[in-house]
Design a protein around this motif. Structure first.
Motif, short mmCIF file in Angstrom:
data_model
loop_
_atom_site.label_atom_id
_atom_site.label_comp_id
_atom_site.label_asym_id
_atom_site.label_seq_id
_atom_site.Cartn_x
_atom_site.Cartn_y
_atom_site.Cartn_z
N GLN A 1 0.84 -1.20 0.00
CA GLN A 1 0.00 0.00 0.00
C GLN A 1 0.88 1.25 0.00
N VAL B 1 -1.32 10.92 -0.95
CA VAL B 1 -1.23 9.81 -1.90
C VAL B 1 -2.33 9.90 -2.95
N ASN B 2 -3.52 10.35 -2.54
CA ASN B 2 -4.63 10.40 -3.51
C ASN B 2 -4.48 11.54 -4.53
N GLU B 3 -3.45 12.38 -4.36
CA GLU B 3 -3.18 13.43 -5.34
C GLU B 3 -2.20 12.98 -6.41
N ALA C 1 -2.83 8.36 -11.10
CA ALA C 1 -3.11 6.93 -10.90
C ALA C 1 -2.06 6.04 -11.55
N LEU D 1 1.09 5.80 -9.32
CA LEU D 1 0.87 4.89 -8.18
C LEU D 1 0.84 3.44 -8.61
#
Length: 488
Positions: A380, A414-416, A419, A422
């Motif tokens: 993760q 992290v959500n910035e 995709a 990541l």
């Protein structure tokens, strides 16, 4: 904290030492039952070390019960004439030279001494003792040296605690207390800490993977979760059995004490980050290149150049173009990574690099203003940073003769992170393991390239923790507890 049990054949064997309620006979040990999930360490001091003797059975049955015992059955099995002769022959020449230098004033041709948990009273023989203990990890190792032309190791035997002299008993007791100092502590019923974690550091390291402040924040998070933390160094390798986990916060390498300590900790049943497999896999860029190819992880176009091949220049220049990047397989912090712009530079740089490694990795050069660093733990993503290139340089670090400069950084949630960045980072970690990694990714529009996966990523206060703050350290501690509980 592990429960320490000491097994003796007869109660009188322990009579010269401190009273300790964990000392018992082999039959008493087999009747004894550990608390649920309690980790148990056994020091086997039984007299009979031969095959099917009481000492052998003690270690055999301890291993069958899932307890960590010294000596192990494997160690007992080493004590046959052939393997001992082989190990004695493999004592490094440098140590033998030191041995001969240390014993120049000895008038006898034979010298017998004991090694207790890797230590000896002979200061000149400390390195020899450490080497032999690593090869034969037993509580008492009796060594006989013989001098013909030079000093050599003649025989090795498992020593018996009941045969120690009064002076030897004092030394053995002191070293045992040092080796597992927690056994002399009475365990309170309301013990504050449930877990014991060792953090490996090198106080002299120029570029450590944690600042003192970030380590302090980690310790605070650990104490909140009932975890006691102690910083250790390479000299504490023989104390690893005291702990439930090992967190390596020193730059790792395969041919290095960090790797050996990770291996030893894993053998002792500790939860280890960085685990030895991750150090091995991340520590070599040639390995990562091959692994990424097999698992279709996006990466820069690259070639492995072999020292014996005569067409290296043509293959690299034709396939990758110029400029291109040459990499030593085990470089770190931008060291051993060189950009070459011309065939002349390529030729001279390869000559230099091939003196250090039989294989050099060549990669297509792609300039970006920054590299993404994605922190990944147990599959993760837990933090994300942009590391910018050093001023007037093409890398994050610019090593000069007087000092090393680095570029700036930008930390985000992290959500910035895009995709596909990541996704590439997590895919790169999957074939390596579930440890803590720092993945370096270049983003060129819609294209991404994984540069490398670091098994020992930086976690510095005000940088990697800038977005999550103390929560980042809570995540690390929680994962360590998860790993420790799985080991139990």
């Amino acid at each position: 904290m592990a429960k320490l049990i000491i097994i003796v054949d007869k109660a009188q064997d322990w009579a010269p030492f401190h009273q300790y309620d964990g000392v018992m006979s082999l039959p008493a040990y087999l009747k004894w039952s550990a608390k649920q999930k309690q980790r148990v360490r056994v020091i086997n001091l039984c007299r009979q070390s031969h095959y099917l003797g009481s000492g052998y059975y003690c270690s055999l049955l301890a291993e069958a019960r899932g307890h960590h015992v010294m000596p192990s059955v494997r160690a007992f099995n080493k004590f046959n004439r052939h393997e001992i002769a082989d190990i004695a022959d493999e004592v490094p020449q440098a140590l033998l030279q030191q041995l001969n230098k240390a014993l120049t004033e000895e008038t006898t041709c034979q010298l017998t001494f004991n090694i207790y948990f890797g230590e000896t009273e002979h200061k000149a023989l400390k390195k020899v003792a450490s080497f032999l203990f690593e090869a034969f990890p037993v509580p008492i190792l009796r060594v006989e040296l013989q001098k013909k032309i030079t000093w050599q190791v003649k025989t090795l035997k498992i020593g018996s605690v009941n045969k120690l002299t009064e002076t030897e008993q004092s030394l053995f007791g002191n070293i045992l207390e040092k080796y597992s100092h927690k056994i002399w502590r009475l365990e309170p019923t309301n013990r504050k800490f449930k877990y014991d974690l060792a953090v490996l550091v090198d106080p002299k390291e120029k570029f450590p993977p944690c600042t003192p402040k970030s380590l302090e924040l980690f310790v605070r998070a650990a104490k909140k979760a009932a975890m006691d933390v102690e910083q250790i160094t390479a000299r504490d390798i023989h104390r690893l059995a005291e702990f439930d986990g090992l967190f390596i916060r020193e730059t790792t390498a395969v041919n290095h004490h960090t790797f050996y300590m990770a291996q030893k900790a894993e053998r002792e049943g500790l939860a280890v980050v960085d685990d030895p497999s991750s150090i091995l896999r991340c520590g070599n860029k040639v390995y990562l290149q091959t692994l990424f190819e097999q698992h279709k992880v996006p990466m820069p176009d690259g070639l492995m150049l072999f020292k014996q091949d005569e067409d290296n220049l043509e293959r690299a220049a034709d396939s990758l173009g110029l400029p291109l990047v040459l990499k030593i397989p085990d470089g770190s912090f931008s060291r051993g990574v060189i950009k070459v712009k011309t065939l002349t530079e390529l030729r001279s740089t390869l000559v230099t690099l091939f003196e250090q490694s039989a294989i050099i990795l060549a990669q297509r050069y792609t300039f970006t203003e920054y590299d993404w660093r994605i922190g990944v733990l147990n599959g993760q993503a837990i933090f994300a940073c942009k590391y910018f290139m050093a001023r007037n340089h093409w890398q994050i670090y610019k090593h000069g003769k007087a000092k090393t400069e680095s570029g700036g950084f930008s930390t985000c949630a992290v959500n910035e992170v895009p995709a596909h960045v990541l996704d590439a980072a997590i895919r790169a970690c999957a074939p390596i393991g579930d440890s803590l990694y720092g993945v370096d990714v270049k983003q060129d529009g819609d294209k991404v390239y994984v540069i490398e996966v670091n098994d020992n990523p930086n976690i510095d206060d005000g940088v990697e923790d800038l977005h999550l703050g103390n929560k980042l350290y809570d995540i690390l501690v929680e994962d360590f507890i998860r790993r420790i509980e799985l080991k139990r």
